[in-house]
Motif scaffolding. Structure first.
Motif, PDB file in Angstrom:
ATOM      1  N   VAL A  98     -13.758   3.262   1.240  1.00  0.00           N
ATOM      2  CA  VAL A  98     -13.938   5.136   0.993  1.00  0.00           C
ATOM      3  C   VAL A  98     -14.312   5.210  -0.146  1.00  0.00           C
ATOM      4  CG1 VAL A  98     -13.033   4.214   3.555  1.00  0.00           C
ATOM      5  CG2 VAL A  98     -11.290   4.812   1.975  1.00  0.00           C
TER       6      VAL A  98
ATOM      7  N   THR B 278     -16.130  -1.821   7.345  1.00  0.00           N
ATOM      8  CA  THR B 278     -15.700  -1.042   6.773  1.00  0.00           C
ATOM      9  C   THR B 278     -17.089  -0.081   7.368  1.00  0.00           C
ATOM     10  OG1 THR B 278     -15.163  -0.925   5.444  1.00  0.00           O
ATOM     11  CG2 THR B 278     -13.251  -0.725   7.148  1.00  0.00           C
TER      12      THR B 278
ATOM     13  N   GLU C 296      -5.268   8.046   9.469  1.00  0.00           N
ATOM     14  CA  GLU C 296      -5.243   7.929  10.286  1.00  0.00           C
ATOM     15  C   GLU C 296      -5.947   6.657  11.198  1.00  0.00           C
ATOM     16  OE1 GLU C 296      -3.662  11.475  12.169  1.00  0.00           O
ATOM     17  OE2 GLU C 296      -2.376  11.988  10.770  1.00  0.00           O
ATOM     18  N   GLU C 297      -7.371   7.334  10.203  1.00  0.00           N
ATOM     19  CA  GLU C 297      -8.759   6.800  10.472  1.00  0.00           C
ATOM     20  C   GLU C 297      -8.624   5.145  10.187  1.00  0.00           C
ATOM     21  OE1 GLU C 297     -11.809   9.188   9.191  1.00  0.00           O
ATOM     22  OE2 GLU C 297     -11.288  10.682  10.703  1.00  0.00           O
ATOM     23  N   CYS C 298      -7.230   4.539  10.425  1.00  0.00           N
ATOM     24  CA  CYS C 298      -7.628   3.228   9.799  1.00  0.00           C
ATOM     25  C   CYS C 298      -7.968   2.355  10.610  1.00  0.00           C
ATOM     26  CB  CYS C 298      -5.957   2.898   9.141  1.00  0.00           C
ATOM     27  SG  CYS C 298      -6.531   0.547   8.377  1.00  0.00           S
ATOM     28  N   PRO C 299      -9.318   1.128  11.071  1.00  0.00           N
ATOM     29  CA  PRO C 299      -9.585   0.919  11.928  1.00  0.00           C
ATOM     30  C   PRO C 299      -8.615  -0.133  11.691  1.00  0.00           C
ATOM     31  CG  PRO C 299     -11.136   0.433   9.767  1.00  0.00           C
ATOM     32  CD  PRO C 299     -10.073   1.712   9.498  1.00  0.00           C
TER      33      PRO C 299
ATOM     34  N   TYR D 276      -0.306   9.113   1.391  1.00  0.00           N
ATOM     35  CA  TYR D 276       0.376   8.353   2.164  1.00  0.00           C
ATOM     36  C   TYR D 276       2.251   8.241   2.409  1.00  0.00           C
ATOM     37  CZ  TYR D 276       1.363   3.581   3.707  1.00  0.00           C
ATOM     38  OH  TYR D 276       1.360   2.641   4.935  1.00  0.00           O
TER      39      TYR D 276
ATOM     40  N   HIS E 177      -7.718   4.445   4.070  1.00  0.00           N
ATOM     41  CA  HIS E 177      -7.644   5.045   4.976  1.00  0.00           C
ATOM     42  C   HIS E 177      -7.424   6.022   5.975  1.00  0.00           C
ATOM     43  CE1 HIS E 177     -11.039   1.852   5.282  1.00  0.00           C
ATOM     44  NE2 HIS E 177     -10.821   1.303   4.980  1.00  0.00           N
TER      45      HIS E 177
ATOM     46  N   ARG F 251      -4.871  -1.240   3.363  1.00  0.00           N
ATOM     47  CA  ARG F 251      -5.218  -0.619   3.784  1.00  0.00           C
ATOM     48  C   ARG F 251      -5.455   0.983   4.638  1.00  0.00           C
ATOM     49  NH1 ARG F 251      -7.235  -2.831   8.674  1.00  0.00           N
ATOM     50  NH2 ARG F 251      -9.396  -2.194   8.243  1.00  0.00           N
ATOM     51  N   GLU F 252      -3.825   0.961   4.718  1.00  0.00           N
ATOM     52  CA  GLU F 252      -3.641   2.264   5.551  1.00  0.00           C
ATOM     53  C   GLU F 252      -3.582   3.201   4.743  1.00  0.00           C
ATOM     54  OE1 GLU F 252       0.185   0.430   8.856  1.00  0.00           O
ATOM     55  OE2 GLU F 252       0.444   1.310   7.405  1.00  0.00           O
TER      56      GLU F 252
END
Length: 351
Positions: free
Chosen positions: A20, A350, A276-279, A30, A274, A270-271
């Motif tokens: 992203v 991703t 709240e949409e972190c896979p 964050y 991404h 990664r958090e």
């Protein structure tokens, strides 16, 4: 950015699983969210009586407090080029101190539960608890009669030692939460909830580079692990080294503990990228759980070994503690095997 499927044994491998486009604004969001969670957990912790109360709500609040402190500290480490250097270097050790202090009481309690459950399982007086062992027959091949004789006294000795350690950790946590040092940390986090000290160029800096560097450090560390050996479920390497007479922490465990910390930093990065949409990456989740079990088993084995060195204990008690130590070193081996199996899975791609 396309993701490559790379050999986990290659220390030069890079998966670059972030794709992203994110700048310092995402980092600020964050950090503000984690700071807000820290303050919310602190308020709940105080409302439920703090660590002196011992209620489930208080324990959950303390756990959430540690979780947000770790995420803030980890993000300050990974993305430090985007943050005010002096402020970041002051905050990180203070957050690590707080998280570590609050974690000790729970760690001693969980360690005691793990060891007593293992004693019950090995002596045939109860069922196994905790991480399922995949050890060979050596961990439980001792005569049950000999083991049962010393198991009760071994359990009582562990109970005394670890309960005392837990009580001291509880007192240390209470003292820490009432200290001026903690109030300074809480004040700094309160400021962070509204104002993140980014550098002047942070809002136009792509976060993918520091996040990829964090992933690269993880892959380098994994590349040093003996994964081919860990791929054999009964190689017993962890047991052989764990039975050495040296009382120092097992040096063979250190690289695995380091991978655990680097995996956590990678997850936090990664958090940030991404949001709240972190896979959910099942591969990372399984690997992290295995490394947590590895740490728990290694520390439990050390506790059993320390108890066996107690002066003037009966031979049957020492024997039971020796069997318990061997059992936990087999659990270490099982955790390494579980990590190796998880790490071979296909990573989440991703968009």
């Amino acid at each position: 950015m396309a993701q490559r499927n790379l050999d986990p044994h290659d220390p030069t491998a890079r998966t670059m699983s972030v794709s992203v486009s994110a700048s310092g604004d995402a980092l600020a969001r964050y950090l503000r969210a984690q700071a807000t969670e820290f303050l919310r957990s602190l308020r709940l912790h105080r409302e439920t009586g703090g660590t002196s109360n011992g209620s489930d709500e208080s324990v959950d609040a303390a756990r959430a407090l540690r979780r947000s402190a770790r995420r803030i500290s980890g993000s300050l480490h990974t993305f430090r080029p985007l943050l005010d250097a002096d402020w970041s270097e002051r905050m990180r050790p203070e957050l690590a101190w707080l998280s570590g202090t609050l974690a000790r009481e729970h760690a001693y309690s969980a360690r005691l539960e793990r060891l007593l459950g293992a004693l019950n399982r090995l002596s045939g007086t109860g069922s196994a608890t905790g991480f399922p062992a995949q050890a060979g027959p050596g961990a439980s091949a001792a005569p049950k009669s000999s083991l049962t004789i010393g198991a009760a006294k071994a359990g009582a000795l562990l109970d005394r030692q670890l309960t005392l350690a837990r009580t001291r950790a509880h007192s240390a946590a209470l003292q820490a939460l009432g200290s001026s040092r903690f109030h300074a940390v809480a004040d700094s986090v309160a400021v962070l909830a509204s104002e993140v000290p980014l550098t002047g160029t942070a809002t136009t800096t792509d976060l993918r580079q520091p996040a990829a560097a964090a992933e690269g450090r993880l892959l380098d560390a994994v590349g040093t692990l003996p994964l081919l050996t860990a791929g054999n479920p009964y190689n017993a390497e962890a047991l052989v080294h764990g039975l050495a007479a040296d009382t120092a922490p097992q040096p063979q465990d250190a690289p695995w503990h380091q991978v655990r910390l680097l995996l956590r930093l990678h997850r936090y990065a990664r958090e940030v990228l991404h949001g709240e949409e972190c896979p959910v990456d099942v591969r990372l989740l399984g690997a992290g759980q295995a490394l947590n079990q590895h740490r728990d088993a290694a520390e439990a084995a050390s506790a059993a070994s320390a108890a066996a060195r107690t002066p003037r204990i009966a031979p049957a008690t020492a024997y039971a503690l020796g069997v318990l130590h061997a059992d936990q070193r087999h659990e270490v081996e099982a955790a390494r095997f579980a990590f190796q199996q998880s790490w071979q899975k296909e990573p989440v791609r991703t968009p």
